[in-house]
Design a protein around this motif. Structure first.
Motif, PDB file in Angstrom:
ATOM      1  N   ASN A  62      15.743  91.618  50.442  1.00  0.00           N
ATOM      2  CA  ASN A  62      16.648  92.841  50.991  1.00  0.00           C
ATOM      3  C   ASN A  62      17.223  92.505  52.341  1.00  0.00           C
ATOM      4  O   ASN A  62      16.782  91.871  53.181  1.00  0.00           O
ATOM      5  N   LEU A  64      20.085  93.619  55.277  1.00  0.00           N
ATOM      6  CA  LEU A  64      20.779  94.571  56.137  1.00  0.00           C
ATOM      7  C   LEU A  64      21.686  94.234  57.198  1.00  0.00           C
ATOM      8  O   LEU A  64      21.741  93.431  57.966  1.00  0.00           O
ATOM      9  N   CYS A  68      28.171  99.047  59.573  1.00  0.00           N
ATOM     10  CA  CYS A  68      28.874  97.896  58.513  1.00  0.00           C
ATOM     11  C   CYS A  68      30.598  97.970  58.788  1.00  0.00           C
ATOM     12  O   CYS A  68      31.042  97.222  58.491  1.00  0.00           O
ATOM     13  N   LYS A  85      19.946  91.662  47.648  1.00  0.00           N
ATOM     14  CA  LYS A  85      20.539  93.259  47.572  1.00  0.00           C
ATOM     15  C   LYS A  85      21.012  93.673  49.144  1.00  0.00           C
ATOM     16  O   LYS A  85      20.145  93.479  49.978  1.00  0.00           O
ATOM     17  N   TYR A  87      22.008  96.189  52.075  1.00  0.00           N
ATOM     18  CA  TYR A  87      22.092  97.369  52.385  1.00  0.00           C
ATOM     19  C   TYR A  87      23.247  97.332  53.559  1.00  0.00           C
ATOM     20  O   TYR A  87      22.878  96.649  54.530  1.00  0.00           O
ATOM     21  N   VAL A  89      24.588  99.948  56.259  1.00  0.00           N
ATOM     22  CA  VAL A  89      24.648 101.644  56.934  1.00  0.00           C
ATOM     23  C   VAL A  89      25.849 101.858  57.915  1.00  0.00           C
ATOM     24  O   VAL A  89      25.981 100.820  58.931  1.00  0.00           O
ATOM     25  N   ASN A 100      32.067 100.019  50.127  1.00  0.00           N
ATOM     26  CA  ASN A 100      31.611 100.041  48.760  1.00  0.00           C
ATOM     27  C   ASN A 100      32.934  99.874  48.032  1.00  0.00           C
ATOM     28  O   ASN A 100      32.673  98.899  46.921  1.00  0.00           O
ATOM     29  N   VAL A 112      25.315  97.753  48.865  1.00  0.00           N
ATOM     30  CA  VAL A 112      25.160  99.310  48.653  1.00  0.00           C
ATOM     31  C   VAL A 112      25.474  99.973  50.139  1.00  0.00           C
ATOM     32  O   VAL A 112      24.372  99.433  50.976  1.00  0.00           O
ATOM     33  N   SER A 114      25.789 102.964  52.692  1.00  0.00           N
ATOM     34  CA  SER A 114      25.269 104.510  52.662  1.00  0.00           C
ATOM     35  C   SER A 114      25.063 104.874  54.062  1.00  0.00           C
ATOM     36  O   SER A 114      25.244 103.959  55.047  1.00  0.00           O
ATOM     37  N   VAL A 119      18.686 105.320  53.078  1.00  0.00           N
ATOM     38  CA  VAL A 119      17.854 104.140  52.690  1.00  0.00           C
ATOM     39  C   VAL A 119      16.544 104.600  52.573  1.00  0.00           C
ATOM     40  O   VAL A 119      15.974 105.098  53.606  1.00  0.00           O
ATOM     41  N   TRP A 148      15.345 100.441  62.762  1.00  0.00           N
ATOM     42  CA  TRP A 148      15.625  99.213  61.820  1.00  0.00           C
ATOM     43  C   TRP A 148      14.697  98.018  62.195  1.00  0.00           C
ATOM     44  O   TRP A 148      14.418  97.500  61.265  1.00  0.00           O
TER      45      TRP A 148
END
Length: 207
Positions: A62, A64, A68, A85, A87, A89, A100, A112, A114, A119, A148
């Protein structure tokens, strides 16, 4: 930089997409941007320094991107680590939508974007890259980093780019004092008036 808007969940004015051509991960990419977000016209200087200076992200697991924007950091992570993956934010709903959409335009199914609240708090991150929003103020910035950075996985690393005249050195001292003994904080490099700060979470087993 529209600082009055890009910290807002719903910026004022119409959400009108416009084309943006930039280089990410060594190739020209055709994306979309909009008004009412951070650095809508391209890659800002701090982000450019971060992307040029830091080592490749973890190839799996993952990843991060904190704050973003239209997605330059998250998209680069995903391009360089396609089996991870990512993330991304942001509090700004336009940024979430654009990141996205830009990921979809590049065929990146591993991104992804969001709100932070969406999250799963149990997720731990192997790599964090961020050009953190210094201008939100010290208290809010500290709250953001408290949220975070403790979510780094064992052996994980966060890379932050901070302008020297906006408090990079004082932020490094604060991080060293704030995070527990399982974290190490260091200044890795200086480039074009920006510091690259490294925060590493100790591995569970000795290396």
């Amino acid at each position: 930089m529209e600082s009055a808007h890009y910290f807002s969940a719903s910026p004022a004015g119409p959400f009108t997409r416009k084309p943006l051509t930039v280089e990410l991960a060594g190739e020209t990419r055709r994306l979309q941007t909009s008004t009412g977000i951070f650095s809508p016209d391209g890659i800002d200087k701090g982000t450019a320094v971060l992307l040029a200076e830091v080592p490749a992200p973890s190839p799996t697991g993952n990843l991060l991107d904190i704050g973003c924007g239209w997605g330059p950091i998250a998209l680069t992570m995903a391009l360089r680590a396609p089996h991870s993956k990512v993330y991304a934010v942001d509090v700004n709903e336009r940024c979430i939508t654009l990141t996205n959409e830009n990921a979809a335009a590049l065929g990146l199914s591993n991104v992804v974007a969001s709100t932070p609240e969406a999250v799963d708090p149990e997720v731990r991150f192997d790599t964090i890259w961020s050009n953190p929003p210094i201008r939100i103020g010290k208290d809010e910035l500290h709250s953001l980093l408290r949220l975070w950075l403790p979510r780094l996985a064992p052996g994980g690393t966060a890379w932050l780019v901070v302008q020297k005249n906006l408090g990079a050195d004082s932020l490094q001292r604060w991080l060293s004092a704030e995070l527990d003994e399982s974290f190490s904080v260091s200044r890795e490099s200086t480039s074009k008036s920006f510091r690259i700060l490294k925060v590493r979470k100790a591995s569970l087993l000795p290396q």
